[in-house]
Write an enzyme that holds these catalytic residues in place. Structure first.
Site, PDB file in Angstrom:
ATOM      1  N   HIS A   8      13.946  34.948   7.921  1.00  0.00           N
ATOM      2  CA  HIS A   8      13.135  34.110   7.042  1.00  0.00           C
ATOM      3  C   HIS A   8      14.046  33.251   6.185  1.00  0.00           C
ATOM      4  O   HIS A   8      15.066  33.751   5.720  1.00  0.00           O
ATOM      5  CB  HIS A   8      12.259  34.999   6.150  1.00  0.00           C
ATOM      6  CG  HIS A   8      11.467  34.215   5.153  1.00  0.00           C
ATOM      7  ND1 HIS A   8      10.328  33.524   5.506  1.00  0.00           N
ATOM      8  CD2 HIS A   8      11.668  33.979   3.820  1.00  0.00           C
ATOM      9  CE1 HIS A   8       9.844  32.906   4.432  1.00  0.00           C
ATOM     10  NE2 HIS A   8      10.644  33.159   3.394  1.00  0.00           N
TER      11      HIS A   8
ATOM     12  N   GLY B 190      23.052  10.342  53.278  1.00  0.00           N
ATOM     13  CA  GLY B 190      23.048  11.260  54.415  1.00  0.00           C
ATOM     14  C   GLY B 190      21.697  11.326  55.102  1.00  0.00           C
ATOM     15  O   GLY B 190      20.659  11.269  54.451  1.00  0.00           O
TER      16      GLY B 190
ATOM     17  N   GLU C 179      26.479  12.973  48.441  1.00  0.00           N
ATOM     18  CA  GLU C 179      25.753  12.302  47.347  1.00  0.00           C
ATOM     19  C   GLU C 179      25.925  10.795  47.497  1.00  0.00           C
ATOM     20  O   GLU C 179      27.029  10.304  47.631  1.00  0.00           O
ATOM     21  CB  GLU C 179      26.280  12.781  45.990  1.00  0.00           C
ATOM     22  CG  GLU C 179      25.784  11.989  44.791  1.00  0.00           C
ATOM     23  CD  GLU C 179      24.258  11.902  44.682  1.00  0.00           C
ATOM     24  OE1 GLU C 179      23.576  12.942  44.709  1.00  0.00           O
ATOM     25  OE2 GLU C 179      23.735  10.765  44.589  1.00  0.00           O
ATOM     26  N   ARG C 180      24.786  10.088  47.447  1.00  0.00           N
ATOM     27  CA  ARG C 180      24.861   8.637  47.671  1.00  0.00           C
ATOM     28  C   ARG C 180      25.446   7.889  46.474  1.00  0.00           C
ATOM     29  O   ARG C 180      25.959   6.791  46.602  1.00  0.00           O
ATOM     30  CB  ARG C 180      23.491   8.080  48.048  1.00  0.00           C
ATOM     31  CG  ARG C 180      22.485   8.152  46.946  1.00  0.00           C
ATOM     32  CD  ARG C 180      21.140   7.646  47.387  1.00  0.00           C
ATOM     33  NE  ARG C 180      20.165   8.169  46.429  1.00  0.00           N
ATOM     34  CZ  ARG C 180      18.877   8.036  46.527  1.00  0.00           C
ATOM     35  NH1 ARG C 180      18.371   7.401  47.546  1.00  0.00           N
ATOM     36  NH2 ARG C 180      18.067   8.517  45.619  1.00  0.00           N
TER      37      ARG C 180
ATOM     38  N   GLU D  92      -3.946   5.914  29.631  1.00  0.00           N
ATOM     39  CA  GLU D  92      -3.993   7.157  30.417  1.00  0.00           C
ATOM     40  C   GLU D  92      -5.406   7.324  30.975  1.00  0.00           C
ATOM     41  O   GLU D  92      -6.384   7.197  30.251  1.00  0.00           O
ATOM     42  CB  GLU D  92      -3.600   8.342  29.511  1.00  0.00           C
ATOM     43  CG  GLU D  92      -3.933   9.712  30.029  1.00  0.00           C
ATOM     44  CD  GLU D  92      -3.295  10.058  31.372  1.00  0.00           C
ATOM     45  OE1 GLU D  92      -2.074   9.906  31.515  1.00  0.00           O
ATOM     46  OE2 GLU D  92      -4.051  10.472  32.296  1.00  0.00           O
TER      47      GLU D  92
ATOM     48  N   LYS E 103      17.421  12.160  26.304  1.00  0.00           N
ATOM     49  CA  LYS E 103      17.608  12.964  25.084  1.00  0.00           C
ATOM     50  C   LYS E 103      18.612  12.311  24.137  1.00  0.00           C
ATOM     51  O   LYS E 103      18.506  12.437  22.911  1.00  0.00           O
ATOM     52  CB  LYS E 103      18.051  14.395  25.431  1.00  0.00           C
ATOM     53  CG  LYS E 103      16.923  15.354  25.740  1.00  0.00           C
ATOM     54  CD  LYS E 103      15.852  14.717  26.478  1.00  0.00           C
ATOM     55  CE  LYS E 103      14.640  15.213  26.980  1.00  0.00           C
ATOM     56  NZ  LYS E 103      14.110  14.559  28.167  1.00  0.00           N
TER      57      LYS E 103
ATOM     58  N   ALA F 112      14.428  20.175  35.900  1.00  0.00           N
ATOM     59  CA  ALA F 112      15.815  20.492  36.224  1.00  0.00           C
ATOM     60  C   ALA F 112      16.069  22.003  36.263  1.00  0.00           C
ATOM     61  O   ALA F 112      16.704  22.516  37.192  1.00  0.00           O
ATOM     62  CB  ALA F 112      16.736  19.833  35.201  1.00  0.00           C
TER      63      ALA F 112
ATOM     64  N   VAL G  94      -5.665   1.174  34.556  1.00  0.00           N
ATOM     65  CA  VAL G  94      -5.147  -0.172  34.819  1.00  0.00           C
ATOM     66  C   VAL G  94      -5.691  -0.614  36.182  1.00  0.00           C
ATOM     67  O   VAL G  94      -5.594   0.115  37.170  1.00  0.00           O
ATOM     68  CB  VAL G  94      -3.605  -0.166  34.830  1.00  0.00           C
ATOM     69  CG1 VAL G  94      -3.052  -1.494  35.341  1.00  0.00           C
ATOM     70  CG2 VAL G  94      -3.065   0.138  33.437  1.00  0.00           C
TER      71      VAL G  94
HETATM   72  P1  FAD Z   1      17.692  14.844  41.571  1.00  0.00           P
HETATM   73  O1  FAD Z   1      18.165  15.043  40.192  1.00  0.00           O
HETATM   74  O2  FAD Z   1      16.669  13.801  41.837  1.00  0.00           O
HETATM   75  O3  FAD Z   1      18.962  14.617  42.473  1.00  0.00           O
HETATM   76  C1  FAD Z   1      18.863  14.297  43.812  1.00  0.00           C
HETATM   77  C2  FAD Z   1      20.149  13.657  44.226  1.00  0.00           C
HETATM   78  O4  FAD Z   1      20.114  13.472  45.638  1.00  0.00           O
HETATM   79  C3  FAD Z   1      20.361  12.275  43.630  1.00  0.00           C
HETATM   80  O5  FAD Z   1      21.628  12.220  43.011  1.00  0.00           O
HETATM   81  C4  FAD Z   1      20.262  11.322  44.816  1.00  0.00           C
HETATM   82  O6  FAD Z   1      21.130  10.201  44.699  1.00  0.00           O
HETATM   83  C5  FAD Z   1      20.699  12.228  45.957  1.00  0.00           C
HETATM   84  N1  FAD Z   1      20.167  11.813  47.258  1.00  0.00           N
HETATM   85  C6  FAD Z   1      18.872  11.628  47.602  1.00  0.00           C
HETATM   86  N2  FAD Z   1      18.781  11.293  48.897  1.00  0.00           N
HETATM   87  C7  FAD Z   1      20.047  11.270  49.375  1.00  0.00           C
HETATM   88  C8  FAD Z   1      20.598  10.990  50.640  1.00  0.00           C
HETATM   89  N3  FAD Z   1      19.833  10.686  51.683  1.00  0.00           N
HETATM   90  N4  FAD Z   1      21.933  11.053  50.771  1.00  0.00           N
HETATM   91  C9  FAD Z   1      22.747  11.356  49.718  1.00  0.00           C
HETATM   92  N5  FAD Z   1      22.262  11.637  48.505  1.00  0.00           N
HETATM   93  C10 FAD Z   1      20.934  11.597  48.332  1.00  0.00           C
HETATM   94  N6  FAD Z   1      13.623  17.587  33.677  1.00  0.00           N
HETATM   95  C11 FAD Z   1      13.824  18.554  32.772  1.00  0.00           C
HETATM   96  O7  FAD Z   1      13.879  19.730  33.138  1.00  0.00           O
HETATM   97  N7  FAD Z   1      13.990  18.261  31.442  1.00  0.00           N
HETATM   98  C12 FAD Z   1      13.937  16.996  30.979  1.00  0.00           C
HETATM   99  O8  FAD Z   1      14.084  16.761  29.782  1.00  0.00           O
HETATM  100  C13 FAD Z   1      13.716  15.956  31.913  1.00  0.00           C
HETATM  101  N8  FAD Z   1      13.689  14.670  31.512  1.00  0.00           N
HETATM  102  C14 FAD Z   1      13.533  13.682  32.435  1.00  0.00           C
HETATM  103  C15 FAD Z   1      13.533  12.370  32.001  1.00  0.00           C
HETATM  104  C16 FAD Z   1      13.378  11.343  32.907  1.00  0.00           C
HETATM  105  C17 FAD Z   1      13.394   9.927  32.434  1.00  0.00           C
HETATM  106  C18 FAD Z   1      13.252  11.645  34.293  1.00  0.00           C
HETATM  107  C19 FAD Z   1      13.113  10.547  35.303  1.00  0.00           C
HETATM  108  C20 FAD Z   1      13.256  12.947  34.733  1.00  0.00           C
HETATM  109  C21 FAD Z   1      13.382  13.981  33.807  1.00  0.00           C
HETATM  110  N9  FAD Z   1      13.390  15.310  34.211  1.00  0.00           N
HETATM  111  C22 FAD Z   1      13.562  16.300  33.283  1.00  0.00           C
HETATM  112  C23 FAD Z   1      13.225  15.702  35.617  1.00  0.00           C
HETATM  113  C24 FAD Z   1      14.578  16.034  36.223  1.00  0.00           C
HETATM  114  O9  FAD Z   1      15.415  14.919  36.109  1.00  0.00           O
HETATM  115  C25 FAD Z   1      14.415  16.450  37.659  1.00  0.00           C
HETATM  116  O10 FAD Z   1      13.508  17.525  37.750  1.00  0.00           O
HETATM  117  C26 FAD Z   1      15.741  16.886  38.252  1.00  0.00           C
HETATM  118  O11 FAD Z   1      16.695  15.867  38.178  1.00  0.00           O
HETATM  119  C27 FAD Z   1      15.546  17.294  39.708  1.00  0.00           C
HETATM  120  O12 FAD Z   1      16.740  17.741  40.214  1.00  0.00           O
HETATM  121  P2  FAD Z   1      17.058  17.700  41.766  1.00  0.00           P
HETATM  122  O13 FAD Z   1      18.424  18.258  41.886  1.00  0.00           O
HETATM  123  O14 FAD Z   1      15.953  18.297  42.532  1.00  0.00           O
HETATM  124  O15 FAD Z   1      17.053  16.164  42.179  1.00  0.00           O
END
Ligand code: FAD
Length: 468
Positions: free
Chosen positions: A446, A117, A36-37, A206, A54, A322, A239
């Protein structure tokens, strides 16, 4: 100086998809490393996504509820905003959760290698840490969980600090007087809700003819009706130019609601979607195919085109959520451990944690129509719900979509206070193959908001006909 370590499973990225996969792999007895970076686990979701948004939306909700009860005889006066304290509340929430993940990794003996990585071969990743230290991780199996990042547009001067992405908006450095949200999707609307409660004048531009375009129009309607009082919506408007000047960000627009002249904003939040990080991993060195946009294709066991390398989470495609990533992560780890598991959910819920919440699961009406499904909808308006009226939140609705041939529920939506919490019942109903009778005969307590689900099923069955 370089050092080399070897592991059975390496997970690239510690977001919800990555840590879920790593923890499941470790629980199944596999030696596991996370790369993890960043310095904390949790990825976008915990650090700059789901959780901080949230925490701020919670503040916004309390402000709006205080305003609401003021008109019913209990007045709290205007809120006094202390940005430093709000920020530290939000940071505290993040710290509690990311710290918890650190503990869970330790307990499972999952090793964390900090750094960026990149693949150097089919069985090796080179990791460069913040301090320049290089580690080579040799692996039997890899799970790519490197997530996504906000999309940027070439004509926008993103380097100007008044032009924000969602991460900037979550920093809560200031409350701009006039804020433009570019993009009427979930992330933009959630952040707009927060800033409006804290005092910004919020405008939303939008391109399409509705905000939250993935949901049905009637489902979005109660949200728009309510937020019309708080946001200025510019739909079917695009835009065309953004210029950073000393006194503000000037935005030119064209389309149905475009102002004639470029408008001056104190800040602009660009929330037009997210791009996968697939092209940033040198995946070609491992032979992993990455498409034009940066997505990595997998089969239902989350396997890429290279048999011992898997991919999960935002990087494999929509919906970028997520909970989707968490389930995919579990499948990838279980398949590596030799289990015959597949990622094959019937439905994945979507929720906009706005005011009111807009949530849906399964087929939308427009999807049912496009797929030629013989369907019928039934809606229970919250204006007929005792609990909603008592709680002053009657501007919501519960909608179910049924397959007319089998009477099975195939989709649903809940719009209203805590709508996202109620949606779980509909998701379960679809997964379990429930029909209208199953829902209508389930005794719901209810007065609750969730009884609206049973009542919507009764509407479908024709036993309720006298709705407002
Ligand atoms: P990520 O969470 O993006 O994690 C990827 C990780 O990989 C990061 O920590 C990054 O640093 C690491 N990484 C990337 N490349 C490298 C590399 N080369 N070397 C080492 N590390 C690396 N989803 C929901 O379900 N509910 C919500 O309410 C919701 N709210 C959101 C609100 C906001 C403002 C945003 C931006 C997103 C929201 N999401 C929500 C979306 C959700 O955050 C993502 O779907 C989720 O985080 C994806 O998970 P992931 O594990 O695929 O990737």
């Amino acid at each position: 100086m370089s050092n080399e370590i070897k592991t059975q499973v390496v997970v690239l990225g510690a977001g919800p998809a990555g840590y879920s996969a790593a923890f499941r792999a470790a629980d199944l007895g596999l030696e596991t490393i996370i790369i993890e970076r960043y310095n904390t686990l949790g990825g976008v979701c915990l650090n700059v996504g789901c959780i901080p948004s949230k925490a701020l939306l919670h503040m916004s909700k309390v402000i709006e509820e205080a305003k609401m009860v003021s008109s019913h005889g209990i007045s709290f006066g205007a809120p006094e905003i202390d940005l430093d304290k709000i920020r530290s509340y939000k940071e505290g929430v993040i710290g509690q959760l990311t710290g918890g993940l650190g503990g869970m990794a330790k307990m499972r003996k999952v090793k964390i290698v900090q750094g960026k990585g990149q693949f150097t071969g089919a069985h090796s990743i080179e990791v460069v840490a913040d301090d320049g230290k290089i580690t080579t991780v040799k692996f039997d199996n890899a799970i790519i969980a490197a997530g996504s990042r906000p999309i940027e547009l070439p004509f926008i001067p993103h380097e100007d600090p008044r032009i924000w992405d969602s991460t900037d908006a979550l920093e809560l450095k200031s409350i701009p007087e006039r804020l433009l949200i570019m993009g009427g999707g979930i992330i933009g609307l959630e952040m707009g809700t927060v800033y409006e409660s804290l005092g910004s004048k919020v405008e939303v531009v939008e391109m399409l003819d509705q905000v939250i375009p993935a949901a049905d129009k009637d489902v979005v309607k109660p949200f728009v009706r309510r937020m019309n009082k708080r946001f200025h919506f510019m739909l079917e408007t695009k835009v065309t130019a953004v210029e950073a000047k000393e006194d503000g960000i000037y935005v030119a627009m064209e389309g149905k609601k475009a102002p004639a002249e470029p408008q001056r904003y104190d800040a602009v939040l660009v929330a037009i979607g997210r791009a996968p990080n697939g092209k940033l991993l040198a995946a070609e060195n491992a032979g992993v195919a990455v498409d034009e946009r940066g997505f990595i294709q997998t089969d239902k066991q989350m396997r890429t085109n290279v048999a011992h390398i898997y991919a999960i989470g935002d990087i494999v495609g929509q919906p970028m959520l997520a909970h989707k990533g968490v389930h995919e992560g579990h499948v990838a780890a279980e398949v590596i451990a030799g289990k015959k598991h597949y990622f094959d959910p019937k439905v994945i819920p979507s929720i906009a944690y706005t005011d009111p919440e807009v949530s849906w699961v399964g087929l939308t009406e427009k999807e049912a129509k496009a797929q030629g499904v013989n369907y019928e909808t039934a809606t229970f308006p919250w204006a007929a719900s005792g609990r909603a009226i008592a709680s002053d939140c009657s501007d919501g609705m519960t909608k179910l979509i049924f397959d007319k041939d089998s009477n099975r529920v195939i989709g649903g939506a809940v719009v209203g206070t805590n709508g996202g919490e109620l949606l779980g019942e509909i998701g379960l109903a679809i997964e379990m193959g429930c029909d209208a009778e199953d829902l209508a005969l389930t005794v719901h307590a209810h007065p609750t908001l969730h009884e609206s689900i049973g009542l919507a099923a009764e509407v479908y069955e024709g036993s309720i006909t006298d709705l407002p």
